[in-house]
Design a protein around this motif. Structure first.
Motif, PDB file in Angstrom:
ATOM      1  N   GLU A 232      11.320 -13.339  -2.640  1.00 36.54           N
ATOM      2  CA  GLU A 232      11.902 -12.991  -1.344  1.00 36.54           C
ATOM      3  C   GLU A 232      11.392 -11.636  -0.868  1.00 36.54           C
ATOM      4  OE1 GLU A 232      16.268 -14.623  -0.981  1.00 36.54           O
ATOM      5  OE2 GLU A 232      15.905 -13.863  -3.010  1.00 36.54           O
ATOM      6  N   VAL A 233      11.322 -10.698  -1.780  1.00 39.35           N
ATOM      7  CA  VAL A 233      10.853  -9.354  -1.442  1.00 39.35           C
ATOM      8  C   VAL A 233       9.404  -9.401  -0.974  1.00 39.35           C
ATOM      9  CG1 VAL A 233      10.324  -7.085  -2.418  1.00 39.35           C
ATOM     10  CG2 VAL A 233      12.481  -8.206  -2.974  1.00 39.35           C
ATOM     11  N   LEU A 234       8.571 -10.172  -1.666  1.00 48.04           N
ATOM     12  CA  LEU A 234       7.140 -10.228  -1.346  1.00 48.04           C
ATOM     13  C   LEU A 234       6.827 -11.143  -0.169  1.00 48.04           C
ATOM     14  CD1 LEU A 234       5.706 -10.189  -4.949  1.00 48.04           C
ATOM     15  CD2 LEU A 234       5.850  -8.308  -3.312  1.00 48.04           C
ATOM     16  N   ALA A 235       7.826 -11.840   0.348  1.00 47.49           N
ATOM     17  CA  ALA A 235       7.608 -12.672   1.532  1.00 47.49           C
ATOM     18  C   ALA A 235       7.327 -11.807   2.761  1.00 47.49           C
ATOM     19  CB  ALA A 235       8.821 -13.570   1.782  1.00 47.49           C
ATOM     20  N   GLU A 236       7.727 -10.563   2.711  1.00 49.68           N
ATOM     21  CA  GLU A 236       7.537  -9.635   3.830  1.00 49.68           C
ATOM     22  C   GLU A 236       6.145  -8.996   3.739  1.00 49.68           C
ATOM     23  OE1 GLU A 236       7.259  -7.173   6.697  1.00 49.68           O
ATOM     24  OE2 GLU A 236       9.094  -8.387   6.648  1.00 49.68           O
ATOM     25  N   PRO A 237       5.278  -9.219   4.750  1.00 47.00           N
ATOM     26  CA  PRO A 237       3.904  -8.690   4.706  1.00 47.00           C
ATOM     27  C   PRO A 237       3.815  -7.170   4.558  1.00 47.00           C
ATOM     28  CG  PRO A 237       4.154 -10.251   6.518  1.00 47.00           C
ATOM     29  CD  PRO A 237       5.522 -10.027   5.942  1.00 47.00           C
ATOM     30  N   THR A 238       4.740  -6.446   5.164  1.00 48.95           N
ATOM     31  CA  THR A 238       4.699  -4.977   5.073  1.00 48.95           C
ATOM     32  C   THR A 238       4.893  -4.533   3.627  1.00 48.95           C
ATOM     33  OG1 THR A 238       5.519  -4.748   7.330  1.00 48.95           O
ATOM     34  CG2 THR A 238       5.768  -2.838   5.886  1.00 48.95           C
ATOM     35  N   ARG A 239       5.785  -5.196   2.924  1.00 45.02           N
ATOM     36  CA  ARG A 239       6.015  -4.824   1.519  1.00 45.02           C
ATOM     37  C   ARG A 239       4.811  -5.178   0.656  1.00 45.02           C
ATOM     38  NH1 ARG A 239      11.641  -5.726   3.047  1.00 45.02           N
ATOM     39  NH2 ARG A 239      11.644  -7.948   2.557  1.00 45.02           N
ATOM     40  N   ARG A 240       4.157  -6.288   0.951  1.00 45.44           N
ATOM     41  CA  ARG A 240       2.935  -6.618   0.202  1.00 45.44           C
ATOM     42  C   ARG A 240       1.867  -5.567   0.464  1.00 45.44           C
ATOM     43  NH1 ARG A 240       3.967 -11.844   2.293  1.00 45.44           N
ATOM     44  NH2 ARG A 240       2.099 -11.698   3.594  1.00 45.44           N
ATOM     45  N   ARG A 241       1.749  -5.107   1.688  1.00 49.01           N
ATOM     46  CA  ARG A 241       0.768  -4.059   2.011  1.00 49.01           C
ATOM     47  C   ARG A 241       1.114  -2.756   1.283  1.00 49.01           C
ATOM     48  NH1 ARG A 241      -3.670  -1.906   2.282  1.00 49.01           N
ATOM     49  NH2 ARG A 241      -4.148  -0.515   3.977  1.00 49.01           N
ATOM     50  N   MET A 242       2.393  -2.447   1.194  1.00 51.64           N
ATOM     51  CA  MET A 242       2.811  -1.257   0.444  1.00 51.64           C
ATOM     52  C   MET A 242       2.363  -1.361  -1.012  1.00 51.64           C
ATOM     53  SD  MET A 242       6.642  -0.356   1.672  1.00 51.64           S
ATOM     54  CE  MET A 242       6.897   0.683   3.108  1.00 51.64           C
ATOM     55  N   LEU A 243       2.576  -2.521  -1.615  1.00 52.74           N
ATOM     56  CA  LEU A 243       2.155  -2.697  -3.006  1.00 52.74           C
ATOM     57  C   LEU A 243       0.647  -2.577  -3.133  1.00 52.74           C
ATOM     58  CD1 LEU A 243       4.476  -5.564  -4.277  1.00 52.74           C
ATOM     59  CD2 LEU A 243       4.717  -3.096  -4.587  1.00 52.74           C
ATOM     60  N   ASP A 244      -0.095  -3.089  -2.136  1.00 52.62           N
ATOM     61  CA  ASP A 244      -1.553  -2.929  -2.152  1.00 52.62           C
ATOM     62  C   ASP A 244      -1.933  -1.451  -2.180  1.00 52.62           C
ATOM     63  OD1 ASP A 244      -1.879  -5.684  -2.030  1.00 52.62           O
ATOM     64  OD2 ASP A 244      -2.306  -5.710   0.126  1.00 52.62           O
ATOM     65  N   LEU A 245      -1.253  -0.645  -1.377  1.00 55.55           N
ATOM     66  CA  LEU A 245      -1.541   0.788  -1.333  1.00 55.55           C
ATOM     67  C   LEU A 245      -1.147   1.468  -2.643  1.00 55.55           C
ATOM     68  CD1 LEU A 245      -0.373   1.502   2.325  1.00 55.55           C
ATOM     69  CD2 LEU A 245      -2.739   1.559   1.473  1.00 55.55           C
ATOM     70  N   LEU A 246      -0.019   1.055  -3.203  1.00 55.92           N
ATOM     71  CA  LEU A 246       0.434   1.651  -4.464  1.00 55.92           C
ATOM     72  C   LEU A 246      -0.404   1.199  -5.643  1.00 55.92           C
ATOM     73  CD1 LEU A 246       4.284   1.506  -3.880  1.00 55.92           C
ATOM     74  CD2 LEU A 246       2.800   3.518  -3.760  1.00 55.92           C
ATOM     75  N   LEU A 247      -1.082   0.092  -5.508  1.00 55.82           N
ATOM     76  CA  LEU A 247      -1.999  -0.357  -6.551  1.00 55.82           C
ATOM     77  C   LEU A 247      -3.150   0.636  -6.704  1.00 55.82           C
ATOM     78  CD1 LEU A 247      -2.863  -2.567  -8.547  1.00 55.82           C
ATOM     79  CD2 LEU A 247      -4.002  -3.710  -6.635  1.00 55.82           C
ATOM     80  N   GLU A 248      -3.565   1.231  -5.591  1.00 51.77           N
ATOM     81  CA  GLU A 248      -4.650   2.218  -5.612  1.00 51.77           C
ATOM     82  C   GLU A 248      -4.236   3.484  -6.346  1.00 51.77           C
ATOM     83  OE1 GLU A 248      -5.520   2.876  -1.504  1.00 51.77           O
ATOM     84  OE2 GLU A 248      -6.317   0.839  -1.220  1.00 51.77           O
ATOM     85  N   ARG A 249      -3.001   3.955  -6.043  1.00 49.73           N
ATOM     86  CA  ARG A 249      -2.498   5.199  -6.643  1.00 49.73           C
ATOM     87  C   ARG A 249      -1.065   5.438  -6.169  1.00 49.73           C
ATOM     88  NH1 ARG A 249      -2.459   9.069  -2.707  1.00 49.73           N
ATOM     89  NH2 ARG A 249      -3.863   8.720  -0.957  1.00 49.73           N
ATOM     90  N   PRO A 250      -0.288   6.271  -6.881  1.00 54.90           N
ATOM     91  CA  PRO A 250       1.043   6.641  -6.397  1.00 54.90           C
ATOM     92  C   PRO A 250       0.928   7.349  -5.045  1.00 54.90           C
ATOM     93  CG  PRO A 250       0.797   7.247  -8.698  1.00 54.90           C
ATOM     94  CD  PRO A 250      -0.574   6.845  -8.193  1.00 54.90           C
ATOM     95  N   ARG A 251       1.948   7.182  -4.231  1.00 50.22           N
ATOM     96  CA  ARG A 251       1.918   7.780  -2.894  1.00 50.22           C
ATOM     97  C   ARG A 251       3.281   8.349  -2.509  1.00 50.22           C
ATOM     98  NH1 ARG A 251      -2.694   5.987   0.249  1.00 50.22           N
ATOM     99  NH2 ARG A 251      -3.861   4.477  -0.971  1.00 50.22           N
ATOM    100  N   LEU A 252       3.223   9.300  -1.606  1.00 53.84           N
ATOM    101  CA  LEU A 252       4.428   9.867  -1.012  1.00 53.84           C
ATOM    102  C   LEU A 252       4.867   8.985   0.151  1.00 53.84           C
ATOM    103  CD1 LEU A 252       3.202  13.570  -0.894  1.00 53.84           C
ATOM    104  CD2 LEU A 252       4.924  12.632  -2.450  1.00 53.84           C
ATOM    105  N   VAL A 253       6.149   9.080   0.508  1.00 57.16           N
ATOM    106  CA  VAL A 253       6.672   8.297   1.632  1.00 57.16           C
ATOM    107  C   VAL A 253       5.866   8.576   2.902  1.00 57.16           C
ATOM    108  CG1 VAL A 253       8.682   7.905   3.111  1.00 57.16           C
ATOM    109  CG2 VAL A 253       8.989   8.235   0.666  1.00 57.16           C
ATOM    110  N   GLY A 254       5.532   9.838   3.132  1.00 55.57           N
ATOM    111  CA  GLY A 254       4.781  10.197   4.340  1.00 55.57           C
ATOM    112  C   GLY A 254       3.416   9.520   4.401  1.00 55.57           C
ATOM    113  N   GLU A 255       2.761   9.410   3.260  1.00 56.67           N
ATOM    114  CA  GLU A 255       1.454   8.726   3.219  1.00 56.67           C
ATOM    115  C   GLU A 255       1.604   7.254   3.570  1.00 56.67           C
ATOM    116  OE1 GLU A 255      -1.290   9.672  -0.155  1.00 56.67           O
ATOM    117  OE2 GLU A 255       0.543  10.612  -0.921  1.00 56.67           O
ATOM    118  N   LEU A 256       2.620   6.628   3.002  1.00 53.81           N
ATOM    119  CA  LEU A 256       2.852   5.214   3.288  1.00 53.81           C
ATOM    120  C   LEU A 256       3.203   5.010   4.759  1.00 53.81           C
ATOM    121  CD1 LEU A 256       4.831   4.307   0.066  1.00 53.81           C
ATOM    122  CD2 LEU A 256       2.542   3.499   0.674  1.00 53.81           C
TER     123      LEU A 256
END
Length: 110
Positions: A6-30
């Motif tokens: 259910e959580v991953l059904a949302e495209p924005t959350r999948r994109r967030m995980l894609d970004l976090l896969l690269e490296r840890p990030r701050l809220v402002g970066e996301l």
């Protein structure tokens, strides 16, 4: 508790995980990367955190968000039989295509 599906059904959350896969990030970066408002970004991060897909690491006044891969491994394990099914289907298609004549008229040029 919301399921990872259910959580991953949302495209924005999948994109967030894609970004976090690269490296840890701050809220402002996301927020900047995704073009969201800060409250919108925080709302999505809360859902991801509650599902166990991300963790927060406080650093003075900042909060680093990091990917937690364990729940994704569970999803991957669930998907494995489906992946094997599609691989076998594609292998069968490849075998079928290999047996077809190369000439579109069905004649062997040899």
């Amino acid at each position: 508790m919301t399921s990872a599906f259910e959580v991953l059904a949302e495209p924005t959350r999948r994109r967030m995980l894609d970004l976090l896969l690269e490296r840890p990030r701050l809220v402002g970066e996301l927020t900047e990367e995704l073009g969201l408002s800060q409250p919108g970004t925080s709302k999505h991060l809360k859902v991801l955190r509650e599902a166990g897909l991300v963790r927060v690491r406080p650093d003075a006044q900042r909060r680093w968000y990091e990917l937690r891969p364990a729940p994704l491994a569970e999803l991957d394990a669930w998907l494995a039989p489906y992946r094997r099914y599609w691989e076998s289907q594609l292998d069968a298609l490849e075998s079928y295509l290999d047996r077809m004549p190369d000439d579109p008229d069905g004649e062997d040029p040899a």
